[in-house]
Scaffold this active site. Structure first.
Site, short mmCIF file in Angstrom:
data_model
loop_
_atom_site.label_atom_id
_atom_site.label_comp_id
_atom_site.label_asym_id
_atom_site.label_seq_id
_atom_site.Cartn_x
_atom_site.Cartn_y
_atom_site.Cartn_z
N THR A 190 0.84 -1.19 0.00
CA THR A 190 0.00 0.00 0.00
C THR A 190 0.87 1.24 0.00
OG1 THR A 190 -1.58 1.31 1.27
CG2 THR A 190 -0.13 -0.13 2.53
N CYS B 65 4.64 -32.27 -13.31
CA CYS B 65 4.06 -31.08 -13.97
C CYS B 65 2.86 -31.48 -14.81
CB CYS B 65 5.11 -30.43 -14.87
SG CYS B 65 6.58 -29.91 -14.00
N GLY C 58 -3.92 -2.29 1.66
CA GLY C 58 -4.09 -2.63 0.24
C GLY C 58 -5.33 -3.43 -0.05
N LYS D 136 0.37 4.24 3.65
CA LYS D 136 1.20 4.43 4.84
C LYS D 136 2.63 4.70 4.39
CE LYS D 136 2.15 2.44 9.39
NZ LYS D 136 1.58 1.56 10.40
#
Ligand SMILES: Cc1nc(C(=O)O)sc1CCOP(=O)(O)O
Ligand SMILES: C=C1C=NC(C(F)(F)F)=NC1=N
Ligand SMILES: [Mg+2]
Length: 544
Positions: A143, A468, A181, A146
């Site tokens: 964020t 995978c 955020g 701050k």
């Protein structure tokens, strides 16, 4: 006045900031619109305001909040809070110690504390016992609001760690809000995933600054947040998978045939963002079982691909796509409610991989997270005290320890977690196989576990991308699912694991070495789906 012994709603906690107001907007009006929109508690936070001005502003907000019966909290400044007779104070880690703050405030005011570490929770239960009413847990996500933020974003996993600590230190009276955020695109994920491991605690609210204070229509911005904070206990990840269905294991094996029929009927579009070695084999595995692979790592086409019916995404972090591309693609599939499978290749091998994987893990909701024993143990945070895990030597780890790790990963990330090995462990982290949340206290312990076991086949380890490519099979089956079929995610993951293990078993029987096993694997996948007679398969799923 509103006092700490009253029932305070922390659901939607506005922390003000007068430095980001849109041009032409007044501070008091912005806050009033938010009150009209439904914020349940307000904190006046001013880092550069002279005390005189601060008291004036606090008094103005006090009058305003009183009209809406909403508590007013002052950030940091106890003198201002007392001067304006505000309802409470929120202090940060570098501000006044909590026991002193409580002494100055008296017994009735509300007192909150910013926390991010378990050690801070320990203090609440010892030196600060009885002083605090709530904690702000953050920062969840990055964020800019701050300034000089010293703490690293913790993601929902970090919030869960603090919630678990509150339970461990037996602090049921402390309320919690997540902050940092938080915006509509990540709120559902944070609320779904943030939970104490014993399942008894979710956050009591979420706190925003810029989502409202920087909005040109703060009333609408606030209203838009209400649905997200109306129910903290939902276990449903429909917001990211597009389906919400309960699972009945008793009818699973007989349902297999229609699952594979549906794959052929829908030809899922399976986007792979994966490593170079896996690409070719994964594409062939996908084609063999009726999917349509696309190996794209182009950020700008992510939304178009995600919007195609029966799309699905496999993220295998051995891939070379830049992190921004991965995040953008993950967000695209989440917002189109199309399933994503995450394969954290080599999760704890290097700090680069840990960073990359943690970024992907905290920035998306996955229908399924698949890994080998080492990756699962690392994801569960067990690796630190498990010798040999990082070197991949997991032979000494018991099946029960692996099951525990897989359940924890499933519960933490609210996903179907698959731990591959001689015995594949599948844990249903959203409890699709359980009665509704009200009937059952869903926790890490009660996560349903399924096991798929065949004889040990070392030849699996002799070919590349064998793990995978199970990801390709899972992602293909998830792609076949949509509102029409509306199958629970767990049923498709179990079907994929069963199919893949059965194909490997057959391929191992008639192969002459690793190359023919490799080819045989694709041939058997092809044949098993084509003939679609799961009733005669040797491989079975057991409920643990
Ligand atoms: C005031 C504050 N405290 C945080 C903490 O982590 O303790 S993060 C933060 C700012 C949050 O602003 P936004 O909602 O605009 O991201
Ligand atoms: C730094 C902060 C952290 N949390 C909170 C709150 F949301 F109120 F808990 N407020 C703050 N100012
Ligand atoms: Mg792997």
């Amino acid at each position: 006045p509103i006092t700490r012994d009253q029932k305070i709603s922390y659901r939607l906690y506005l922390v003000t900031d007068s430095s980001m107001l849109p041009v032409g907007h007044s501070f008091v009006e912005q806050v009033e619109e938010a009150l009209k929109g439904g914020v349940t508690i307000v904190q006046l936070r001013e880092k550069n305001l002279e005390t005189g001005e601060f008291i004036k502003r606090a008094s103005a907000l006090k009058k305003l909040c009183e009209q809406y019966n909403v508590p007013l909290i002052i950030n940091d400044r106890i003198d201002v809070a007392l001067a304006a007779d505000a309802d409470g104070v929120h202090v940060g880690q570098d501000d006044m110690p909590i026991d002193l703050a409580r002494k100055l405030l008296g017994p009735k005011k509300i007192l909150g504390w910013s926390v991010s570490k378990v050690e801070e929770i320990e203090k609440i239960s010892t030196e600060f016992k009885g002083c605090l009413d709530y904690v702000g847990i953050g920062p969840c996500f990055p964020t800019n609001t701050k300034k000089n933020m010293k703490k690293k974003p913790m993601g929902a996993r970090g919030v869960s760690k603090i919630l678990t600590a509150l339970e461990d230190y037996n602090l049921p009276e402390i309320r919690t809000v997540a902050i940092g955020g938080l915006h509509p695109d990540n709120l559902e994920r944070v609320i779904l995933q943030s939970s104490s491991l014993n399942g008894k605690r979710k956050v009591d609210g979420i706190s925003v600054v810029s989502e409202i204070m920087a909005s040109i229509s703060p009333f609408k911005a606030t209203e838009n947040l209400l649905p997200y904070v109306s129910n903290f206990s939902s276990r449903n990840y429909e917001f990211a998978t597009g389906v919400s269905a309960t699972f009945d294991f008793n009818t699973f094996h007989e349902d297999l045939q229609s699952i594979f029929t549906n794959v052929s009927a829908t030809t899922p579009l399976v986007q792979h963002m994966t490593n170079k070695v896996h690409q070719n084999f994964g594409a062939n595995v996908t084609l063999a079982i009726g999917g349509s692979p696309i190996m794209s790592e182009i950020e700008s086409e992510a939304n178009e691909l995600a919007s195609i019916p029966n799309s699905s995404l496999l993220i295998n972090t051995g891939s070379v796509a830049p992190l921004e591309t991965l995040i953008a693609t993950i967000s695209a599939y989440n917002s189109h409610k199309r399933p994503i499978v995450f394969d954290p290749v080599g999760y704890s091998a290097t700090s680069t991989r840990i960073y990359l994987n943690n970024q992907c893990l905290s920035r998306g909701q996955y229908a399924c997270i698949k890994g080998n024993a080492g990756e699962m143990l690392s994801l569960a945070g067990f690796a630190s005290n498990m010798k040999g895990v990082d070197s991949g030597d997991v032979s000494k780890i018991s099946l029960n320890e692996l099951i525990g790790a897989t359940k924890k990963v499933a519960f933490l990330f609210r996903t179907v977690a698959v731990c591959t090995g001689k015995t594949d462990i599948i844990a249903d982290g959203v409890g699709e196989g359980l009665p509704s949340p009200s009937e059952l206290n869903f926790s890490q312990e009660t996560v349903p576990v399924y096991l798929v076991e065949n004889e040990d086949l070392p030849i699996w380890g002799c070919i590349t991308a064998s793990g995978c490519s199970l990801g390709s099979v899972i992602t293909t089956l998830l792609g076949s699912n949509d509102k029409n079929s509306n199958r629970p995610i767990i049923s498709l993951v179990l079907a994929a694991v069963t199919l893949y293990k059965e194909a490997g078993l057959l391929a191992s029987k008639d192969c002459k070495g690793s190359a023919s096993f490799n080819v045989g694997l694709i041939d058997n996948l092809y044949q098993l789906v084509k003939h679609n007679e799961p009733k005669v398969w040797e491989t079975q799923v057991k409920r643990q």
